[in-house]
Every structure is written in C-alpha cells, then in structure tokens.
Design a protein around this motif. Sequence first.
Motif, PDB file in Angstrom:
ATOM      1  N   GLU A  68       0.815  -1.212   0.000  1.00  0.00           N
ATOM      2  CA  GLU A  68       0.000   0.000   0.000  1.00  0.00           C
ATOM      3  C   GLU A  68       0.850   1.263   0.000  1.00  0.00           C
ATOM      4  O   GLU A  68       0.334   2.360  -0.221  1.00  0.00           O
ATOM      5  N   SER A  69       2.150   1.117   0.253  1.00  0.00           N
ATOM      6  CA  SER A  69       3.044   2.273   0.226  1.00  0.00           C
ATOM      7  C   SER A  69       3.173   2.798  -1.203  1.00  0.00           C
ATOM      8  O   SER A  69       3.233   2.020  -2.168  1.00  0.00           O
ATOM      9  N   PRO A  70       3.229   4.101  -1.384  1.00  0.00           N
ATOM     10  CA  PRO A  70       3.373   4.656  -2.744  1.00  0.00           C
ATOM     11  C   PRO A  70       4.715   4.335  -3.387  1.00  0.00           C
ATOM     12  O   PRO A  70       4.894   4.556  -4.584  1.00  0.00           O
ATOM     13  N   TYR A  71       5.653   3.801  -2.591  1.00  0.00           N
ATOM     14  CA  TYR A  71       6.990   3.517  -3.122  1.00  0.00           C
ATOM     15  C   TYR A  71       7.168   2.037  -3.464  1.00  0.00           C
ATOM     16  O   TYR A  71       8.258   1.605  -3.822  1.00  0.00           O
ATOM     17  N   SER A  72       6.092   1.267  -3.337  1.00  0.00           N
ATOM     18  CA  SER A  72       6.239  -0.187  -3.472  1.00  0.00           C
ATOM     19  C   SER A  72       6.337  -0.663  -4.916  1.00  0.00           C
ATOM     20  O   SER A  72       7.037  -1.631  -5.207  1.00  0.00           O
ATOM     21  N   THR A  73       5.652   0.011  -5.825  1.00  0.00           N
ATOM     22  CA  THR A  73       5.555  -0.504  -7.189  1.00  0.00           C
ATOM     23  C   THR A  73       6.918  -0.677  -7.850  1.00  0.00           C
ATOM     24  O   THR A  73       7.250  -1.762  -8.344  1.00  0.00           O
ATOM     25  N   THR A  74       7.703   0.375  -7.863  1.00  0.00           N
ATOM     26  CA  THR A  74       8.982   0.316  -8.570  1.00  0.00           C
ATOM     27  C   THR A  74       9.950  -0.661  -7.932  1.00  0.00           C
ATOM     28  O   THR A  74      10.850  -1.170  -8.599  1.00  0.00           O
ATOM     29  N   VAL A  75       9.764  -0.927  -6.636  1.00  0.00           N
ATOM     30  CA  VAL A  75      10.682  -1.835  -5.934  1.00  0.00           C
ATOM     31  C   VAL A  75      10.223  -3.279  -6.041  1.00  0.00           C
ATOM     32  O   VAL A  75      10.959  -4.163  -6.491  1.00  0.00           O
ATOM     33  N   LEU A  76       8.984  -3.541  -5.666  1.00  0.00           N
ATOM     34  CA  LEU A  76       8.513  -4.917  -5.571  1.00  0.00           C
ATOM     35  C   LEU A  76       8.313  -5.580  -6.927  1.00  0.00           C
ATOM     36  O   LEU A  76       8.498  -6.793  -7.063  1.00  0.00           O
ATOM     37  N   LEU A  77       7.926  -4.809  -7.931  1.00  0.00           N
ATOM     38  CA  LEU A  77       7.708  -5.416  -9.243  1.00  0.00           C
ATOM     39  C   LEU A  77       9.008  -5.889  -9.884  1.00  0.00           C
ATOM     40  O   LEU A  77       8.992  -6.698 -10.812  1.00  0.00           O
ATOM     41  N   LYS A  78      10.130  -5.391  -9.385  1.00  0.00           N
ATOM     42  CA  LYS A  78      11.422  -5.829  -9.911  1.00  0.00           C
ATOM     43  C   LYS A  78      12.099  -6.827  -8.978  1.00  0.00           C
ATOM     44  O   LYS A  78      13.222  -7.258  -9.238  1.00  0.00           O
ATOM     45  N   SER A  79      11.413  -7.185  -7.904  1.00  0.00           N
ATOM     46  CA  SER A  79      12.006  -8.112  -6.936  1.00  0.00           C
ATOM     47  C   SER A  79      11.532  -9.531  -7.201  1.00  0.00           C
ATOM     48  O   SER A  79      10.605  -9.772  -7.982  1.00  0.00           O
ATOM     49  N   THR A  80      12.172 -10.469  -6.531  1.00  0.00           N
ATOM     50  CA  THR A  80      11.774 -11.872  -6.656  1.00  0.00           C
ATOM     51  C   THR A  80      10.527 -12.180  -5.832  1.00  0.00           C
ATOM     52  O   THR A  80       9.976 -13.276  -5.925  1.00  0.00           O
ATOM     53  N   LEU A  81      10.074 -11.209  -5.034  1.00  0.00           N
ATOM     54  CA  LEU A  81       8.866 -11.418  -4.240  1.00  0.00           C
ATOM     55  C   LEU A  81       7.648 -11.634  -5.124  1.00  0.00           C
ATOM     56  O   LEU A  81       6.798 -12.487  -4.838  1.00  0.00           O
ATOM     57  N   LEU A  82       7.560 -10.900  -6.213  1.00  0.00           N
ATOM     58  CA  LEU A  82       6.413 -11.047  -7.106  1.00  0.00           C
ATOM     59  C   LEU A  82       6.367 -12.449  -7.703  1.00  0.00           C
ATOM     60  O   LEU A  82       5.308 -13.079  -7.769  1.00  0.00           O
ATOM     61  N   GLN A  83       7.506 -12.954  -8.127  1.00  0.00           N
ATOM     62  CA  GLN A  83       7.550 -14.306  -8.686  1.00  0.00           C
ATOM     63  C   GLN A  83       7.189 -15.344  -7.631  1.00  0.00           C
ATOM     64  O   GLN A  83       6.508 -16.330  -7.923  1.00  0.00           O
ATOM     65  N   LEU A  84       7.604 -15.098  -6.382  1.00  0.00           N
ATOM     66  CA  LEU A  84       7.255 -16.010  -5.291  1.00  0.00           C
ATOM     67  C   LEU A  84       5.736 -16.044  -5.097  1.00  0.00           C
ATOM     68  O   LEU A  84       5.148 -17.118  -4.922  1.00  0.00           O
ATOM     69  N   LEU A  85       5.107 -14.898  -5.144  1.00  0.00           N
ATOM     70  CA  LEU A  85       3.653 -14.839  -4.987  1.00  0.00           C
ATOM     71  C   LEU A  85       2.948 -15.579  -6.118  1.00  0.00           C
ATOM     72  O   LEU A  85       1.971 -16.310  -5.900  1.00  0.00           O
ATOM     73  N   ILE A  86       3.441 -15.388  -7.331  1.00  0.00           N
ATOM     74  CA  ILE A  86       2.842 -16.062  -8.487  1.00  0.00           C
ATOM     75  C   ILE A  86       3.005 -17.579  -8.377  1.00  0.00           C
ATOM     76  O   ILE A  86       2.082 -18.348  -8.683  1.00  0.00           O
ATOM     77  N   ASP A  87       4.163 -18.008  -7.910  1.00  0.00           N
ATOM     78  CA  ASP A  87       4.386 -19.443  -7.709  1.00  0.00           C
ATOM     79  C   ASP A  87       3.435 -20.013  -6.667  1.00  0.00           C
ATOM     80  O   ASP A  87       2.948 -21.146  -6.806  1.00  0.00           O
ATOM     81  N   MET A  88       3.169 -19.247  -5.613  1.00  0.00           N
ATOM     82  CA  MET A  88       2.233 -19.703  -4.579  1.00  0.00           C
ATOM     83  C   MET A  88       0.837 -19.864  -5.156  1.00  0.00           C
ATOM     84  O   MET A  88       0.132 -20.849  -4.885  1.00  0.00           O
ATOM     85  N   ILE A  89       0.413 -18.884  -5.963  1.00  0.00           N
ATOM     86  CA  ILE A  89      -0.925 -18.937  -6.552  1.00  0.00           C
ATOM     87  C   ILE A  89      -1.064 -20.159  -7.460  1.00  0.00           C
ATOM     88  O   ILE A  89      -2.121 -20.805  -7.518  1.00  0.00           O
ATOM     89  N   SER A  90       0.006 -20.492  -8.161  1.00  0.00           N
ATOM     90  CA  SER A  90      -0.033 -21.604  -9.125  1.00  0.00           C
ATOM     91  C   SER A  90       0.093 -22.969  -8.459  1.00  0.00           C
ATOM     92  O   SER A  90      -0.201 -23.988  -9.089  1.00  0.00           O
ATOM     93  N   ASN A  91       0.513 -22.994  -7.200  1.00  0.00           N
ATOM     94  CA  ASN A  91       0.783 -24.258  -6.507  1.00  0.00           C
ATOM     95  C   ASN A  91      -0.452 -24.707  -5.738  1.00  0.00           C
ATOM     96  O   ASN A  91      -0.813 -24.129  -4.715  1.00  0.00           O
ATOM     97  N   SER A  92      -1.103 -25.758  -6.220  1.00  0.00           N
ATOM     98  CA  SER A  92      -2.340 -26.238  -5.593  1.00  0.00           C
ATOM     99  C   SER A  92      -2.096 -26.859  -4.225  1.00  0.00           C
ATOM    100  O   SER A  92      -3.041 -27.069  -3.457  1.00  0.00           O
ATOM    101  N   THR A  93      -0.848 -27.162  -3.883  1.00  0.00           N
ATOM    102  CA  THR A  93      -0.564 -27.748  -2.575  1.00  0.00           C
ATOM    103  C   THR A  93      -0.457 -26.690  -1.476  1.00  0.00           C
ATOM    104  O   THR A  93      -0.445 -27.021  -0.289  1.00  0.00           O
TER     105      THR A  93
END
Length: 329
Positions: free
Chosen positions: A268-293
């Motif tokens: 929710e921080s206004p500074y998050s977009t430019t940082v988090l979208l280039k981090s591995t955190l986003l890929q981790l979240l996507i992997d969690m969503i895709s993992n049915s376990t």
Amino acid sequence: MDDAPVPVAEPTLMLEAASEFASYPGNPTLPVTLLFLFFFFFPSHPSLFAIVGSYNDASVKEFLDRFPLPMLFRSLQNEEEIPGLEETIVSCLDKIFSTKYGASFLPNCVPFIQAGLQANSQTIRCLACKAVSNLLENAEDMEAAVQTIEEHKLYPLLINCLVDGNEQTSTASLDAIKKIAHSPEGLSVIFPTHGEGSNQLKNLAANSSSLGRIRILSIIVKLFSISCSVATAVNDSNLLNLFEVEIKDSRDMLTSLSALELLYELVESPYSTTVLLKSTLLQLLIDMISNSTVDSVLRSRAALISGRLLSSADAYAVIDEPIFWVGDL
C-alpha cells in the motif's frame, strides 16, 4: 548530568508526591467548545484543574525543583523493594519528558536512557524508548541529537527492545526507530554505509522467535513507508528478502500468513511498485498462486497482493518481461 552527589529523598515522601503528580490528567478530556463554556460559567469550579490538565512547563519545573531527575533515576536503581515505587516514578518521568521543559534535560540524560534500554524491567525499558522519541521530537539541533544516539549506540538497543520487549516496549521502540529514520542524519544510523544496521536485523531475524521475526518485518514495513529514500535504503539492504524467508517457510502457516499480511501493508506504500515489481517477491507470490498444494488462505492473500501490485498504472512500464501464471484459486 554532572557528577555532583545525588540528594536522597525519603522514599515514602517521594512516592506520595510522584503519585500525585502522575495522577494529574495531561490533556483536556472535553471538546474545546465545552471547555470554553465550562470556563465561562464555572471559573472557580474545583474540578476545573482536573478537567483541563496540568502538565505544563511550570508544573514540571515545580516538581523537579523538589525532586531533581538524578534523585528520580536513583530511586529506580534502589534495590529495596517499595510497592508501587517503580511504576509511579516511571509514570511521573514519562509525563515530565512529554513536556518541552522536561525534554530539555534529555540530552544530558542519555547515559540513563542507555541503561534503561538494557534494564530487566519492561516498564523502565518502555520509558527509555519513549525518552528517545521525546529527545528527537524536541531537538533544536536534529543532527546533534542523532549524533548523541549514535555515540551511545542507542539504535541497536532499541532494536533489541523491539524484538524481545513486551507489547508496550516493542511499540515504544518502533515509534522511536521511525522518528530516527525521518531525518537524513538518522537514516545513516539505521542504514550505515558499512551495513551493520541492516545486518543486525538479519542476524536477529535468524535467531529470533516467530514473534520476534514478525516484529522485524513490521519495522521494515514502517520504515519502507516513510519516504522514497528510506524505501530505497530498505531495498538496497536486501531486507525485503526476510519476507521471502518467512513466506516460504511451510512449517508455520500462521507466521507465513502474518508475513503476507505485512507485505500487503507494504504494498500500500506509494513507493512499493517500482521496488517490488522488480524483486523476486512477485515471482514467489505467483508461484504460490499456481501451486495447488499451498493452503488456499495463503494463495488467496498472495493473489490479493499480486493483484494490487499489477493494478498499478506503472506496473507494465516497470516489469521488463511479461508475467504469466497458471492455476486456479
């Protein structure tokens, strides 16, 4: 404070006076309009003193003239147990330091603050954390105040209070650390060029309980949201990796969920977009969503965070490569 002999007060007399002082309400308890009407119609009412409050420089000065700070500090070091003494003196000092006059003594009280941050008593540690906040709030020379904090190594002690203090101490420590970070001088204390500041957080996280680790993530979120420069310092220190560690830990779902909740707050921080979208955190979240376990609660929270990030107007300008995820929630 100087090295002059500290006068000794009769404990019972000090306790009675401190209890009376600490019991005065420090702030008005009625709306301004009602206070005005009360003043107008009942100027001599005996309850007026209690309603309006009494913590001003004059009342603090009057009390300290009777019981100087060294005397009050010494009473907290007294090995003789006097019921109610510590709580009363601490409450009294808390109210003293919340005034401009009382806070003016804090630059000379830093050794006592340093000792208080390391005390066994959580009540005293909480007071010491608040004293750091009061020192910064009332500093006429912020650079000098921060230098004092650095010279006495108060920041590492505040971090210890944050991690292993009780709820009140941890909250007071969090507030003090945020105030340090609000100034450019303070930012160099938390994120020094040699990296010890961020290393302390990482080392503590590696050896703390789950509650301690979540508290560390909490201070990272609060720091990240202060300004763009602080958010950059957090990212450059690789502190966001601590979120990955907790989210990946499948042994403790509650801790992982708490980490995701804090990550949502960070997003929710206004500074998050430019940082988090280039981090591995986003890929981790996507992997969690895709993992049915993965537990559906965790996947749902990961989807909310990802959606918030990707819904930003700048999202597709920031991401270098298209992201695809598969799987149903």
